[in-house]
Motif scaffolding. Structure first.
Motif, PDB file in Angstrom:
ATOM      1  N   ILE A  60       3.622   3.027  15.672  1.00 22.52           N
ATOM      2  CA  ILE A  60       2.731   2.008  15.135  1.00 22.52           C
ATOM      3  C   ILE A  60       2.029   2.555  13.904  1.00 22.52           C
ATOM      4  CG2 ILE A  60       0.699   0.563  15.631  1.00 22.52           C
ATOM      5  CD1 ILE A  60       3.062  -0.051  17.429  1.00 22.52           C
ATOM      6  N   GLY A  61       1.975   1.736  12.853  1.00 20.01           N
ATOM      7  CA  GLY A  61       1.142   2.010  11.696  1.00 20.01           C
ATOM      8  C   GLY A  61       1.620   3.082  10.754  1.00 20.01           C
ATOM      9  N   ASP A  62       0.848   3.215   9.706  1.00 17.67           N
ATOM     10  CA  ASP A  62       1.019   4.237   8.677  1.00 17.67           C
ATOM     11  C   ASP A  62      -0.391   4.491   8.144  1.00 17.67           C
ATOM     12  OD1 ASP A  62       2.237   6.017   7.042  1.00 17.67           O
ATOM     13  OD2 ASP A  62       2.991   4.539   5.622  1.00 17.67           O
ATOM     14  N   PHE A  63      -1.139   5.313   8.855  1.00 21.06           N
ATOM     15  CA  PHE A  63      -2.564   5.488   8.583  1.00 21.06           C
ATOM     16  C   PHE A  63      -2.791   6.610   7.575  1.00 21.06           C
ATOM     17  CE2 PHE A  63      -1.941   4.017  12.939  1.00 21.06           C
ATOM     18  CZ  PHE A  63      -2.602   2.805  12.884  1.00 21.06           C
ATOM     19  N   TYR A  64      -3.750   6.384   6.681  1.00 24.52           N
ATOM     20  CA  TYR A  64      -4.033   7.357   5.635  1.00 24.52           C
ATOM     21  C   TYR A  64      -5.135   8.333   6.013  1.00 24.52           C
ATOM     22  CZ  TYR A  64      -1.025   4.386   2.939  1.00 24.52           C
ATOM     23  OH  TYR A  64       0.057   3.666   2.508  1.00 24.52           O
ATOM     24  N   SER A  65      -5.945   7.957   7.010  1.00 22.36           N
ATOM     25  CA  SER A  65      -7.022   8.865   7.415  1.00 22.36           C
ATOM     26  C   SER A  65      -7.041   9.010   8.930  1.00 22.36           C
ATOM     27  CB  SER A  65      -8.382   8.336   6.938  1.00 22.36           C
ATOM     28  OG  SER A  65      -8.751   7.196   7.690  1.00 22.36           O
ATOM     29  N   GLN A  66      -7.582  10.109   9.390  1.00 20.83           N
ATOM     30  CA  GLN A  66      -7.704  10.354  10.821  1.00 20.83           C
ATOM     31  C   GLN A  66      -8.629   9.321  11.459  1.00 20.83           C
ATOM     32  OE1 GLN A  66      -6.044  13.011  12.477  1.00 20.83           O
ATOM     33  NE2 GLN A  66      -6.662  11.873  14.297  1.00 20.83           N
ATOM     34  N   LEU A  67      -9.698   8.955  10.758  1.00 17.45           N
ATOM     35  CA  LEU A  67     -10.653   7.986  11.281  1.00 17.45           C
ATOM     36  C   LEU A  67      -9.985   6.631  11.518  1.00 17.45           C
ATOM     37  CD1 LEU A  67     -13.555   7.300  12.058  1.00 17.45           C
ATOM     38  CD2 LEU A  67     -13.982   6.755   9.657  1.00 17.45           C
ATOM     39  N   GLU A  68      -9.197   6.199  10.549  1.00 19.48           N
ATOM     40  CA  GLU A  68      -8.472   4.929  10.674  1.00 19.48           C
ATOM     41  C   GLU A  68      -7.524   4.954  11.882  1.00 19.48           C
ATOM     42  OE1 GLU A  68      -5.728   2.132   7.741  1.00 19.48           O
ATOM     43  OE2 GLU A  68      -6.001   4.245   7.261  1.00 19.48           O
ATOM     44  N   ALA A  69      -6.803   6.042  12.047  1.00 20.44           N
ATOM     45  CA  ALA A  69      -5.876   6.184  13.173  1.00 20.44           C
ATOM     46  C   ALA A  69      -6.633   6.251  14.502  1.00 20.44           C
ATOM     47  CB  ALA A  69      -5.015   7.426  12.985  1.00 20.44           C
ATOM     48  N   ASP A  70      -7.747   6.964  14.527  1.00 18.85           N
ATOM     49  CA  ASP A  70      -8.547   7.078  15.755  1.00 18.85           C
ATOM     50  C   ASP A  70      -9.051   5.713  16.216  1.00 18.85           C
ATOM     51  OD1 ASP A  70      -8.227   9.816  15.916  1.00 18.85           O
ATOM     52  OD2 ASP A  70     -10.144  10.277  14.950  1.00 18.85           O
ATOM     53  N   LYS A  71      -9.509   4.886  15.285  1.00 19.67           N
ATOM     54  CA  LYS A  71     -10.007   3.552  15.631  1.00 19.67           C
ATOM     55  C   LYS A  71      -8.901   2.702  16.264  1.00 19.67           C
ATOM     56  CE  LYS A  71     -13.675   3.153  12.187  1.00 19.67           C
ATOM     57  NZ  LYS A  71     -14.112   2.433  10.974  1.00 19.67           N
ATOM     58  N   LYS A  72      -7.726   2.738  15.660  1.00 15.18           N
ATOM     59  CA  LYS A  72      -6.612   1.955  16.178  1.00 15.18           C
ATOM     60  C   LYS A  72      -6.156   2.497  17.531  1.00 15.18           C
ATOM     61  CE  LYS A  72      -4.326  -1.151  14.425  1.00 15.18           C
ATOM     62  NZ  LYS A  72      -4.574  -2.590  14.530  1.00 15.18           N
ATOM     63  N   LEU A  73      -6.164   3.822  17.679  1.00 18.25           N
ATOM     64  CA  LEU A  73      -5.752   4.436  18.940  1.00 18.25           C
ATOM     65  C   LEU A  73      -6.637   3.986  20.101  1.00 18.25           C
ATOM     66  CD1 LEU A  73      -3.820   6.405  20.361  1.00 18.25           C
ATOM     67  CD2 LEU A  73      -5.469   8.215  19.867  1.00 18.25           C
ATOM     68  N   ALA A 123      -0.365   6.672  24.648  1.00 19.62           N
ATOM     69  CA  ALA A 123      -0.267   6.686  23.181  1.00 19.62           C
ATOM     70  C   ALA A 123      -0.974   7.908  22.595  1.00 19.62           C
ATOM     71  CB  ALA A 123      -0.872   5.414  22.612  1.00 19.62           C
ATOM     72  N   PHE A 124      -0.438   8.379  21.460  1.00 19.63           N
ATOM     73  CA  PHE A 124      -1.066   9.512  20.770  1.00 19.63           C
ATOM     74  C   PHE A 124      -0.785   9.439  19.276  1.00 19.63           C
ATOM     75  CE2 PHE A 124       3.162  10.869  22.027  1.00 19.63           C
ATOM     76  CZ  PHE A 124       3.639  11.530  20.900  1.00 19.63           C
ATOM     77  N   ILE A 125      -1.617  10.132  18.511  1.00 21.99           N
ATOM     78  CA  ILE A 125      -1.491  10.195  17.054  1.00 21.99           C
ATOM     79  C   ILE A 125      -0.656  11.413  16.689  1.00 21.99           C
ATOM     80  CG2 ILE A 125      -2.757  10.536  14.885  1.00 21.99           C
ATOM     81  CD1 ILE A 125      -5.155   9.181  16.282  1.00 21.99           C
ATOM     82  N   PHE A 126       0.191  11.252  15.680  1.00 18.02           N
ATOM     83  CA  PHE A 126       0.961  12.396  15.189  1.00 18.02           C
ATOM     84  C   PHE A 126       1.232  12.233  13.700  1.00 18.02           C
ATOM     85  CE2 PHE A 126       4.096   9.215  15.872  1.00 18.02           C
ATOM     86  CZ  PHE A 126       5.127   9.487  14.995  1.00 18.02           C
ATOM     87  N   ARG A 127       1.605  13.317  13.081  1.00 15.57           N
ATOM     88  CA  ARG A 127       1.978  13.322  11.662  1.00 15.57           C
ATOM     89  C   ARG A 127       3.493  13.497  11.590  1.00 15.57           C
ATOM     90  NH1 ARG A 127      -1.324  13.993   7.578  1.00 15.57           N
ATOM     91  NH2 ARG A 127      -2.903  14.949   8.910  1.00 15.57           N
ATOM     92  N   PRO A 128       4.219  12.444  11.167  1.00 16.69           N
ATOM     93  CA  PRO A 128       5.685  12.562  11.130  1.00 16.69           C
ATOM     94  C   PRO A 128       6.147  13.560  10.072  1.00 16.69           C
ATOM     95  CG  PRO A 128       4.984  10.463  10.213  1.00 16.69           C
ATOM     96  CD  PRO A 128       3.749  11.158  10.718  1.00 16.69           C
ATOM     97  N   LYS A 129       7.265  14.181  10.366  1.00 17.40           N
ATOM     98  CA  LYS A 129       7.861  15.097   9.393  1.00 17.40           C
ATOM     99  C   LYS A 129       8.435  14.270   8.251  1.00 17.40           C
ATOM    100  CE  LYS A 129       9.149  18.431  12.902  1.00 17.40           C
ATOM    101  NZ  LYS A 129      10.233  19.056  13.646  1.00 17.40           N
ATOM    102  N   LEU A 161      -0.141   9.411   9.034  1.00 19.04           N
ATOM    103  CA  LEU A 161      -0.349   9.476  10.468  1.00 19.04           C
ATOM    104  C   LEU A 161       0.209   8.214  11.113  1.00 19.04           C
ATOM    105  CD1 LEU A 161      -4.071  10.620  10.477  1.00 19.04           C
ATOM    106  CD2 LEU A 161      -2.107  12.035  10.956  1.00 19.04           C
ATOM    107  N   LYS A 162       0.771   8.381  12.284  1.00 22.45           N
ATOM    108  CA  LYS A 162       1.302   7.269  13.054  1.00 22.45           C
ATOM    109  C   LYS A 162       0.861   7.423  14.497  1.00 22.45           C
ATOM    110  CE  LYS A 162       5.397   6.457  10.247  1.00 22.45           C
ATOM    111  NZ  LYS A 162       5.116   5.101   9.809  1.00 22.45           N
ATOM    112  N   ILE A 163       1.028   6.360  15.264  1.00 20.35           N
ATOM    113  CA  ILE A 163       0.729   6.388  16.687  1.00 20.35           C
ATOM    114  C   ILE A 163       2.009   6.097  17.438  1.00 20.35           C
ATOM    115  CG2 ILE A 163      -0.545   5.309  18.583  1.00 20.35           C
ATOM    116  CD1 ILE A 163      -2.732   4.620  16.509  1.00 20.35           C
ATOM    117  N   GLN A 164       2.356   6.953  18.388  1.00 16.20           N
ATOM    118  CA  GLN A 164       3.524   6.713  19.234  1.00 16.20           C
ATOM    119  C   GLN A 164       3.043   6.086  20.538  1.00 16.20           C
ATOM    120  OE1 GLN A 164       6.752   9.603  19.552  1.00 16.20           O
ATOM    121  NE2 GLN A 164       6.577   9.437  21.775  1.00 16.20           N
ATOM    122  N   ILE A 165       3.660   4.936  20.896  1.00  9.59           N
ATOM    123  CA  ILE A 165       3.254   4.268  22.125  1.00  9.59           C
ATOM    124  C   ILE A 165       4.335   4.295  23.198  1.00  9.59           C
ATOM    125  CG2 ILE A 165       1.595   2.765  20.968  1.00  9.59           C
ATOM    126  CD1 ILE A 165       3.677   0.485  21.306  1.00  9.59           C
TER     127      ILE A 165
END
Length: 85
Positions: free
Chosen positions: A43-56, A66-72, A1-5
């Motif tokens: 931004i980032g390379d998150f392994y869990s949704q919870l980790e990405a949500d906290k950073k978001l 900004a939003f969370i997405f799963r890169p292809k 998971l990554k975050i696009q800003i």
């Protein structure tokens, strides 16, 4: 998971990276990616949704779009091989 800003012009993306808030991105990778016709800042390379949500939550204070997405997955120089027995 990554975050696009950011998604837009190259100059603005580079300026954002150069002037980023070091506290918000502490211990987090920053990537500049070109996907026609826009440059994107990830931004980032998150392994869990919870980790990405906290950073978001932290990042949205400065970058509300900004939003969370799963890169292809990247597939580079691959070939299909057919094996017939």
């Amino acid at each position: 998971l990554k975050i696009q800003i950011f998604s837009g012009e190259r100059d603005k993306a580079l300026e954002l990276i150069a002037n980023h808030d070091k506290d918000s991105f502490k211990n987090t990778s920053i990537e500049l990616v070109y996907e026609t016709p826009n440059y994107k800042v990830w931004i980032g390379d998150f392994y869990s949704q919870l980790e990405a949500d906290k950073k978001l939550l932290m990042i949205k204070k400065k970058y509300p779009e900004a939003f969370i997405f799963r890169p292809k997955p990247k597939i580079e120089n691959t070939e299909a091989i057919l094996i017939i027995d």
